[in-house]
Design a protein around this motif. Sequence first.
Motif, PDB file in Angstrom:
ATOM      1  N   TRP A  35       5.070  -7.242 -15.065  1.00  8.60           N
ATOM      2  CA  TRP A  35       4.119  -6.368 -14.382  1.00  8.60           C
ATOM      3  C   TRP A  35       3.384  -7.174 -13.332  1.00  8.60           C
ATOM      4  O   TRP A  35       3.130  -8.354 -13.500  1.00  8.60           O
ATOM      5  CB  TRP A  35       3.119  -5.789 -15.374  1.00  8.60           C
ATOM      6  N   LYS A  36       3.027  -6.513 -12.254  1.00 11.86           N
ATOM      7  CA  LYS A  36       2.278  -7.139 -11.172  1.00 11.86           C
ATOM      8  C   LYS A  36       0.959  -6.387 -10.961  1.00 11.86           C
ATOM      9  O   LYS A  36       0.872  -5.204 -11.249  1.00 11.86           O
ATOM     10  CB  LYS A  36       3.078  -7.074  -9.868  1.00 11.86           C
ATOM     11  N   ARG A  38      -1.153  -4.869  -8.226  1.00  4.74           N
ATOM     12  CA  ARG A  38      -1.055  -4.468  -6.815  1.00  4.74           C
ATOM     13  C   ARG A  38      -2.363  -4.738  -6.093  1.00  4.74           C
ATOM     14  O   ARG A  38      -2.373  -5.212  -4.973  1.00  4.74           O
ATOM     15  CB  ARG A  38      -0.760  -2.966  -6.715  1.00  4.74           C
ATOM     16  N   SER A  39      -3.464  -4.361  -6.749  1.00  3.18           N
ATOM     17  CA  SER A  39      -4.779  -4.532  -6.130  1.00  3.18           C
ATOM     18  C   SER A  39      -5.852  -4.441  -7.210  1.00  3.18           C
ATOM     19  O   SER A  39      -5.604  -3.921  -8.296  1.00  3.18           O
ATOM     20  CB  SER A  39      -5.027  -3.460  -5.064  1.00  3.18           C
ATOM     21  N   SER A  53      -4.953  -1.717  -9.987  1.00  5.59           N
ATOM     22  CA  SER A  53      -3.704  -0.975  -9.840  1.00  5.59           C
ATOM     23  C   SER A  53      -2.547  -1.885 -10.260  1.00  5.59           C
ATOM     24  O   SER A  53      -2.398  -2.991  -9.735  1.00  5.59           O
ATOM     25  CB  SER A  53      -3.548  -0.532  -8.390  1.00  5.59           C
ATOM     26  N   LEU A  54      -1.737  -1.391 -11.194  1.00  4.69           N
ATOM     27  CA  LEU A  54      -0.655  -2.190 -11.777  1.00  4.69           C
ATOM     28  C   LEU A  54       0.709  -1.662 -11.350  1.00  4.69           C
ATOM     29  O   LEU A  54       0.881  -0.462 -11.144  1.00  4.69           O
ATOM     30  CB  LEU A  54      -0.761  -2.166 -13.304  1.00  4.69           C
ATOM     31  N   ASP A  55       1.666  -2.559 -11.246  1.00 12.57           N
ATOM     32  CA  ASP A  55       3.035  -2.208 -10.899  1.00 12.57           C
ATOM     33  C   ASP A  55       3.954  -2.725 -11.998  1.00 12.57           C
ATOM     34  O   ASP A  55       4.253  -3.914 -12.062  1.00 12.57           O
ATOM     35  CB  ASP A  55       3.412  -2.846  -9.555  1.00 12.57           C
ATOM     36  N   ILE A  60       6.127   4.644 -12.468  1.00 12.27           N
ATOM     37  CA  ILE A  60       4.735   4.998 -12.738  1.00 12.27           C
ATOM     38  C   ILE A  60       3.832   3.893 -12.191  1.00 12.27           C
ATOM     39  O   ILE A  60       4.302   2.797 -11.905  1.00 12.27           O
ATOM     40  CB  ILE A  60       4.458   5.221 -14.238  1.00 12.27           C
ATOM     41  N   SER A  61       2.554   4.209 -12.054  1.00 10.59           N
ATOM     42  CA  SER A  61       1.587   3.238 -11.542  1.00 10.59           C
ATOM     43  C   SER A  61       0.352   3.230 -12.436  1.00 10.59           C
ATOM     44  O   SER A  61      -0.639   3.907 -12.139  1.00 10.59           O
ATOM     45  CB  SER A  61       1.178   3.596 -10.108  1.00 10.59           C
ATOM     46  N   THR A  63      -3.161   2.196 -14.144  1.00 15.27           N
ATOM     47  CA  THR A  63      -4.407   1.653 -13.625  1.00 15.27           C
ATOM     48  C   THR A  63      -5.282   1.226 -14.789  1.00 15.27           C
ATOM     49  O   THR A  63      -5.352   1.923 -15.810  1.00 15.27           O
ATOM     50  CB  THR A  63      -5.156   2.709 -12.783  1.00 15.27           C
ATOM     51  N   THR A 152      -2.167   6.438 -16.744  1.00 17.93           N
ATOM     52  CA  THR A 152      -1.010   6.537 -15.873  1.00 17.93           C
ATOM     53  C   THR A 152      -0.520   7.965 -15.881  1.00 17.93           C
ATOM     54  O   THR A 152      -0.747   8.707 -16.841  1.00 17.93           O
ATOM     55  CB  THR A 152       0.109   5.556 -16.265  1.00 17.93           C
TER      56      THR A 152
END
Length: 176
Positions: A35-36, A38-39, A53-55, A60-61, A63, A152
């Motif tokens: 997982w990354k 994002r911001s 915010s997770l990737d 799906i995204s 949070t 999510t």
Amino acid sequence: ARGPLPPIMLSQVLGPDNSYRDDVFGLSATFPAGWKVRSAARRGDNNHEAFVSLDPGVAISPTLYYRLFQPDEPSGRDGSAEAYLRDTAAKKEAARMATTPDYRNVPESFAFTQINGAPAMTYAATFTRRDKVMIEYFIRIVGQKGYAMFYTTGELEAVRPAMAQLQQTAKTVRLP
């Protein structure tokens, strides 16, 4: 009154092994491998709310949202955590219904638990988007000084596999 919190700098909150630590707020968590982030940004009154915010690398995204309680705010810290969590879910449902009239919490999905000794609740809501049934999945955790929530949205087939990962991630959360 508390002053504004400084912005979140990813270089200061991201650590080894997908760890996340916001020392200003006092929250830490570990995200699943792969997982990354994002911001991450602070918002709200004096920047006392944060959105991460997770990737996860799928459709799906998720949070992570967290915030500090206001001094006189009801928060469930007095032993009424289940009532507080139900109330937050009802308020989210009402807010979402303003723009998505068929948005509904799924009462039978409400599950109350503890995460690291903190009161917590998981649940889902459903709605329709472009003729597709969607689900919004939540994990809410009440700390002594603040509150955290993972959420999510997506089609059930996309959200279901991430639910277990979000539950595992929630178990790593430490709140002030």
